[in-house]
Every structure is written in structure tokens, then in C-alpha cells.
Design an enzyme around this catalytic site. Sequence first.
Site, PDB file in Angstrom:
ATOM      1  N   ASP A  90       0.899  -1.221   0.051  1.00 24.66           N
ATOM      2  CA  ASP A  90       0.240  -0.015  -0.163  1.00 24.66           C
ATOM      3  C   ASP A  90       0.793   1.330   0.094  1.00 24.66           C
ATOM      4  O   ASP A  90       2.107   1.238   0.034  1.00 24.66           O
ATOM      5  CB  ASP A  90      -1.023  -0.034   1.286  1.00 24.66           C
ATOM      6  CG  ASP A  90      -0.118   0.260   2.575  1.00 24.66           C
ATOM      7  OD1 ASP A  90       1.070   0.094   2.424  1.00 24.66           O
ATOM      8  OD2 ASP A  90      -0.821   0.129   3.603  1.00 24.66           O
ATOM      9  N   SER A  91       0.251   2.517  -0.009  1.00 21.89           N
ATOM     10  CA  SER A  91       0.997   3.620  -0.378  1.00 21.89           C
ATOM     11  C   SER A  91       1.426   4.329   1.189  1.00 21.89           C
ATOM     12  O   SER A  91       2.270   5.250   1.148  1.00 21.89           O
ATOM     13  CB  SER A  91       0.221   4.832  -0.912  1.00 21.89           C
ATOM     14  OG  SER A  91      -0.726   5.319   0.109  1.00 21.89           O
ATOM     15  N   GLY A  92       1.032   3.761   2.369  1.00 20.02           N
ATOM     16  CA  GLY A  92       1.243   4.329   3.500  1.00 20.02           C
ATOM     17  C   GLY A  92      -0.068   5.426   4.090  1.00 20.02           C
ATOM     18  O   GLY A  92       0.299   5.675   5.102  1.00 20.02           O
ATOM     19  N   GLY A  93      -0.553   5.830   3.073  1.00 23.09           N
ATOM     20  CA  GLY A  93      -1.296   6.914   3.425  1.00 23.09           C
ATOM     21  C   GLY A  93      -2.489   6.465   4.264  1.00 23.09           C
ATOM     22  O   GLY A  93      -2.724   7.258   5.297  1.00 23.09           O
ATOM     23  N   ASP A 144      -2.757   8.423  -1.833  1.00 27.71           N
ATOM     24  CA  ASP A 144      -4.099   8.914  -1.783  1.00 27.71           C
ATOM     25  C   ASP A 144      -4.526   9.408  -0.177  1.00 27.71           C
ATOM     26  O   ASP A 144      -3.772   8.931   0.740  1.00 27.71           O
ATOM     27  CB  ASP A 144      -4.904   8.004  -2.307  1.00 27.71           C
ATOM     28  CG  ASP A 144      -5.286   6.904  -1.334  1.00 27.71           C
ATOM     29  OD1 ASP A 144      -4.150   6.304  -0.598  1.00 27.71           O
ATOM     30  OD2 ASP A 144      -6.116   6.391  -1.137  1.00 27.71           O
ATOM     31  N   GLN A 185     -11.219   7.729  -5.044  1.00 26.94           N
ATOM     32  CA  GLN A 185     -11.517   8.113  -3.911  1.00 26.94           C
ATOM     33  C   GLN A 185     -13.138   8.745  -3.981  1.00 26.94           C
ATOM     34  O   GLN A 185     -13.653   8.511  -5.022  1.00 26.94           O
ATOM     35  CB  GLN A 185     -10.841   9.198  -2.923  1.00 26.94           C
ATOM     36  CG  GLN A 185      -9.583   8.390  -2.541  1.00 26.94           C
ATOM     37  CD  GLN A 185     -10.073   7.441  -1.187  1.00 26.94           C
ATOM     38  OE1 GLN A 185     -11.173   7.292  -0.595  1.00 26.94           O
ATOM     39  NE2 GLN A 185      -8.929   6.458  -0.868  1.00 26.94           N
ATOM     40  N   GLY A 212     -11.246   3.900   0.236  1.00 21.78           N
ATOM     41  CA  GLY A 212     -12.300   4.799   0.939  1.00 21.78           C
ATOM     42  C   GLY A 212     -13.666   4.043   0.935  1.00 21.78           C
ATOM     43  O   GLY A 212     -14.856   4.475   1.252  1.00 21.78           O
ATOM     44  N   ASP A 262      -7.972  -7.300  -0.469  1.00 19.29           N
ATOM     45  CA  ASP A 262      -7.128  -8.109   0.744  1.00 19.29           C
ATOM     46  C   ASP A 262      -7.798  -7.578   1.874  1.00 19.29           C
ATOM     47  O   ASP A 262      -8.932  -6.567   1.932  1.00 19.29           O
ATOM     48  CB  ASP A 262      -5.869  -7.065   0.567  1.00 19.29           C
ATOM     49  CG  ASP A 262      -5.980  -5.571   1.007  1.00 19.29           C
ATOM     50  OD1 ASP A 262      -6.414  -4.816   0.541  1.00 19.29           O
ATOM     51  OD2 ASP A 262      -5.773  -5.293   2.365  1.00 19.29           O
ATOM     52  N   CYS A 300     -13.760 -28.446   4.659  1.00 16.25           N
ATOM     53  CA  CYS A 300     -12.542 -27.663   4.401  1.00 16.25           C
ATOM     54  C   CYS A 300     -11.445 -28.660   4.300  1.00 16.25           C
ATOM     55  O   CYS A 300     -11.199 -29.699   5.076  1.00 16.25           O
ATOM     56  CB  CYS A 300     -12.471 -26.726   5.549  1.00 16.25           C
ATOM     57  SG  CYS A 300     -10.809 -25.823   5.469  1.00 16.25           S
ATOM     58  N   CYS A 302      -8.195 -27.673   4.593  1.00 19.05           N
ATOM     59  CA  CYS A 302      -6.973 -27.290   5.070  1.00 19.05           C
ATOM     60  C   CYS A 302      -6.333 -27.974   6.044  1.00 19.05           C
ATOM     61  O   CYS A 302      -6.895 -29.004   6.341  1.00 19.05           O
ATOM     62  CB  CYS A 302      -7.350 -25.867   5.506  1.00 19.05           C
ATOM     63  SG  CYS A 302      -7.812 -25.797   7.274  1.00 19.05           S
ATOM     64  N   CYS A 305      -8.012 -28.255   9.490  1.00 18.68           N
ATOM     65  CA  CYS A 305      -9.298 -29.127   9.559  1.00 18.68           C
ATOM     66  C   CYS A 305      -9.122 -30.847   9.129  1.00 18.68           C
ATOM     67  O   CYS A 305      -9.634 -31.601   9.514  1.00 18.68           O
ATOM     68  CB  CYS A 305     -10.380 -28.537   8.530  1.00 18.68           C
ATOM     69  SG  CYS A 305     -11.168 -26.758   9.036  1.00 18.68           S
ATOM     70  N   HIS A 331      -6.697 -21.647   8.751  1.00 21.48           N
ATOM     71  CA  HIS A 331      -7.929 -22.138   8.177  1.00 21.48           C
ATOM     72  C   HIS A 331      -8.454 -20.919   7.676  1.00 21.48           C
ATOM     73  O   HIS A 331      -9.307 -20.965   6.604  1.00 21.48           O
ATOM     74  CB  HIS A 331      -8.762 -22.741   9.548  1.00 21.48           C
ATOM     75  CG  HIS A 331     -10.306 -22.871   9.085  1.00 21.48           C
ATOM     76  ND1 HIS A 331     -10.788 -23.647   8.221  1.00 21.48           N
ATOM     77  CD2 HIS A 331     -11.172 -21.930   9.442  1.00 21.48           C
ATOM     78  CE1 HIS A 331     -12.261 -23.497   7.847  1.00 21.48           C
ATOM     79  NE2 HIS A 331     -12.172 -22.599   8.591  1.00 21.48           N
TER      80      HIS A 331
END
Lengths: 377, 377
Positions: A90-93, A144, A185, A212, A262, A300, A302, A305, A331
Site C-alpha cells: 500500500d502507499s502508507g497513506g 492517496d 476516492q 475509501g 485484501d 474444508c 486445510c 481441518c 484455516h
Amino acid sequence: MFEFDILATQGRARAGVFHTPHGDLTTPVFAPVGTQATVKLLTPAQLDELGASLVLSNTYHLYLRPGDDLVKEMGGLHEFMQWHHPMLTDSGGYQVFSLAGTRKIDDDGVTFKSHIDGSTHRFTPEKSIAIQENLGADIIMAFDECSNPNDHAYSRLAMERTHRWAERSLRAHSRADQALFGIIQGGIVPDLRSTSTKFISSLPFPGIAIGGLSVGETKGEMHAMLDLVIQSLPSAKPRYLMGVGTPEDLIDGISRGIDIFDCVLPTRLARHNAAFSSEGRLNLMNASFTHDTRPIDGSCDCYTCQTFTRAYLRHLIVAKELLAGTLLSIHNLHALIHLVKDIRTSILDGTFENKIPSWMEEWRGNAERGAKLPQTD
Amino acid sequence: MFEFDILATQGRARAGVFHTPHGDLTTPVFAPVGTQATVKLLTPAQLDELGASLVLSNTYHLYLRPGDDLVKEMGGLHEFMQWHHPMLTDSGGYQVFSLAGTRKIDDDGVTFKSHIDGSTHRFTPEKSIAIQENLGADIIMAFDECSNPNDHAYSRLAMERTHRWAERSLRAHSRADQALFGIIQGGIVPDLRSTSTKFISSLPFPGIAIGGLSVGETKGEMHAMLDLVIQSLPSAKPRYLMGVGTPEDLIDGISRGIDIFDCVLPTRLARHNAAFSSEGRLNLMNASFTHDTRPIDGSCDCYTCQTFTRAYLRHLIVAKELLAGTLLSIHNLHALIHLVKDIRTSILDGTFENKIPSWMEEWRGNAERGAKLPQTD
């Protein structure tokens, strides 16, 4: 490099491949968050085994610790944390603006104090891009400003600033082996969202993010904004919905045309004893699981599980054994990543739209409760 | 079942195989400690990958939480924690006696208060065996009393009690699929150690443990006691030196004829940022590792050393990321387990005694510093 091939569509949903220097990223895709160059409590081998492809890391955190210069010296983020699939920073913003009371925003950038030692720092679009170039992720983000969705007057100011910063981010960006995505935005004001969508789409970004959202607005407002934005987006570029989300949000977002997601939710919930399941979200500390010999989710596959009972997981939690966080993270990440992979398969074979109601039914009750979680893992 | 085959000897050192219901245990062997039915921060898959065979778990802790009845209901400890190789439980005695000030010992047993909620409980030899039969480890231990090695008068009392409790443990023991080991006590008083060795050896235990060492005495005292005990032990039974130890202790103990070891040291050090290496014990938080691109130990083939730099491990530690504990636990356990495996190979091929000086040199500086660590992981 950074070509995006759309292999199939169904309604607005798309199944594609985004070509990156660290391999082809099949979309739609859910990215685990690895704030400090690690997805908490998981080795890269475990991440690989549970099916992760794209991993997000946070510029603000890495800039402060261990420092982007050190990460660069170590060969970049992939080499440093030994994740050899695609990465995104990410940009850190977002995180700097979250430091309410200790940051000061102006048209050129933002001055803030470190949450670690109180030292003063400054991010500008140029600085954010320089840091992200040191980190070396495959996908990096324009700097941003994310505004409070309920402050419409400020949303306009933040959007205008975001547009100027998008242009500055583009000019600052120099590494051809990194794809710089722009961010839309505009809060929850339809006019602003339309304006921002058109402006960001007009710039030569190879991918576009929707920022946003999922920051305090209602689901209805989020859906209205998504529909409005997506109808004006170029179809040929990958679309990234930042910070989303729950299983239902993923199903819904993909149906509206989103390619990349994400969220900290699966790993953060895991460290708070909660697991996604087709019965709804389970709190494994609950005494009702004391004698429960079933896995978290019988359907599941995984490692958690396939291996452990709810009774054992509850014991680990009650005994304060941190392995519980590892096993629930495995999981929860597996659940979201494979939900998205299954959706991709259904888009490719043309069955997605028919399956939406049963998926929504299966994942009901797993939505996040209460306020949005902080944008770290 | 529980036959012990000695395949080769060199000097007093032995390479053998102990047959258990959960597979053949090759000896000498180092057992990681999994106090609460988990080796902290590691999955069974990771334990398996790093080469673990025997795992120890603690009766006192499991009795209190989740309760031995629950573990039995879940199919026993192997099934509960999903460790399908041999397991060993201690008797609970050592940990109960460590609860100084809250326990009261009499000739029949010990009354103590839970460290979790202050509730009152009582262990006797019969109770310890009943709990261990519920837990279901392959190797279980007689209930004994470990005394302060510097209190010689008390060491006699504790030894005599240990002998009576050994007989009661044998009478209480009923499961043919568990090997009950006796424990030699006697502090650091040669007469007492000789007496205890002869007495415990005269009872029909399939294996014999040496308790009450590595609890505050000097190395010289420990070595003298080991030599004294081992010269009177039957050669046909496996010998277990409890709570030991450092890499040097393992080399030394094997050379004196020990077959089985356990210790919390590798995992506990890992959670305190320390790693075994041929350079001596490293504290990975040290600023000198900030830019260090080497693995912990260039000659180690564990996952951690094959994957990560010291700089990355230091970053995880400084950033308080718990993955550091996982990765250092993998390394430290791998180091001790493979040291012991390498020694076994050298006993089989007749090169052990020649290699002792170079092994001692390689592992110098990894010894534990200061007081003995608590007998949990």
C-alpha cells in the site's frame, strides 16, 4: 509485463490472469496481509501450502521498521521475507491518516509521528513511491487520502488532493518492473465517485483500486458506490477493492466486477479465536467445543481441518498456546482464498451466477461484526 | 513390545532401537518438550519435518488443563495433539514439588494448589499413574521426589520415598501398551546414588531414568553421579537422563551411556531470541545482525537456515513478530535432534569417540547460562 488477460466473464464477474515479475496472478484473488514483512504466525511454506498467491505488506510499517533502505539492501521484500509469488504494497497513506491527532495533512503531503517512538516523519507522493520502489513489490499504490465517508465536504477536498497526488505518484514512479495502481476516492457522494473514477481512469495506470470503502459506510452505500464506479471503469485493467473483506463481501464484490481483494480479517480473527465456517463464525474458546471431535469445517481441506478437532483447538486457546493463532490463520486464509478460487472456476465454466445464492447461504453469519478492523494484520 | 535392541556400542555409548506401540524409537534420542500437548509455536507437521521422534508432555499441566479425562475421551494424547510417533509423559512430581510454598509433601503423596486457579489437588503414585494411563503416552514415569542436591539429609528422605513410590507406581500400572520407567534419585551423595541405582534396577521397569540432576549441582557433580549410576545400571534397559540439556551435555551424556534426553532449552531459548550455532549461542536481537545476510548456521539444513537471513530474523524479533519464535524453535530443535542423530550414526560406524573433540569444539559456547530453566517448554 503487467498485461491483464480476461479469460472469461459472467455478468460483470471476470476470471483473468495478471502477469507480474513474480509469476502469473490468477484473478479474482484474495491477498493475505503481511504488515511487517510476515503474515503473522505463518511461515512462507505454510502460506504457500494453503494456496496464497498475492501477499500485501504495509509501507508505513516497513518504512519505520526495519526501514525500506534495509529491505532494499537485503534484495527487496520478496527476498527479505522469502515470498516468491507476487506482492503488493500500500502507499502508507491510509495508515498515516489513521494516526488521528498526531498527523498534519497539507497539499504537499503529511507529517506524522511514529507509533513506535514518537519521532516525526513526512510522507509525500514522491516519498511513498520512493519507499515502495525500495521495497520492490510487484504492485505498488499511488499515495492517496481516504476521507471519512460521512464528511461530504471533506471528501471533495480529499478527492482533489488524491487526484493531484496520483499525477505526482505517476511522475515519481520509475521502476518498470512494478505496476503502479491509481486509487479512486470520493467518499459516498455519487458525483465525487463518478468524477474520481473518470479522472483516475484517464491516467496511464495499469490497474485501478477503489479506496475509501469498507471504512464505516453501510453495505448499501458501499454497493451503490461499487456499482457506480465499476460502470465507468475500463474493462481491460485489473480492479482492486482495498481492505475487503468478509466472505459475503468477496462473493458480492466479484459479482460486481472486482478482481483483487485484501483484508486483515482472516488473520486478525484467527488471533482472536474466531474461525470462518459454514455454520457461521465460530468462537473456538466457547465451552460448547470442549468435547467436540469435529474439525472447524467438515468440508474444508486445510491442514487445520484435516488434522485437528475443535476440542484440541479450544484447549490451545484456553491454555494460551499461540499455536491456536497459527492453526486458525491457516484455516481462515484457506477458506477465503479457496472460496475465491472456487468462484474463479465457476466463472470459467459459466456456473458462477447460479451458485451465488448457495455460496451466500453457506457463508452467511461470517460477516465482520461492529467497527472495521484496523488496516494491519 | 518395549524390547530394547542395542545395535552397536562404542566405549559406554550405545546406538539402539526401543520398540513402542507408536513405532521404533532409535536411540540415542533427544525429545522436545510439549508441555500442554503442543510443542510451543510448532505444528506436528513442522516437528515431523525437523526430525523429531519422541515428544514429552507434562502430566501436571495436562491434568489441570484440559484434564486427563478429556484427553482420554479424545482418544489419548497422540490422537488429541496429532503426534503419531512415540510420546513420553513425566509423573507430575517434579512440577508439583517446584510449587514451593503451595505444596505439602507426606509419605503418601503431595497436596498442592493449581497455578491456574489456586484450587487444591493431590497427587499420589496411584493418581499419577492413573492420569498417565488416561493420557496414554508410550513411556510413562514413576512418581518420584526430586530433592535439592545440596540438602544431603533431605536427599536421603526423598530417595527413600521415591523407592516406596516406585513400588507403588509399579503396582498401580495396568496398561501393557505403556512402558513404565523407574527413576533413580539420591541427590549428589555417592552412597545414596548407589543405593538408589541398585534398588530401582532391581525392580521390573523396562527402562530407567536418572532424575535429580541438572537441577543446580555443578557439571562436575553431575558427571560424577552419572558415572557412578551408569556403572551399576543393567546394560539391557534404555537409560533416560531427565531434563538435559545443552549440546555439550548431550555429547557428554551419550559418551557416558545415556540413551534418551529431554529438555525445554531449545524451544525456551527460541522464544527468548537465542539460537544454537557453531559460533556459540547467538542472541538474534543483537544489532550486529541488522545487515547480516547469513543464515543462523551455514552448516544447518533446517527450514529456517535454508530460508531466512539473520537480518530477517532480527527484524521479526524487533518487530515483536511471533514467527521469530517458530523459526528459532525449528532451528534449535533441529540442531539438537540432528546432533544426536549424527552421534548415533558415528556410534554405528565406530567413529564416535574420535569425533567427540571436534563436536565439543563445534558446540562450545552454547551451554545454558545461569540457573536451570523451569521444567516446562
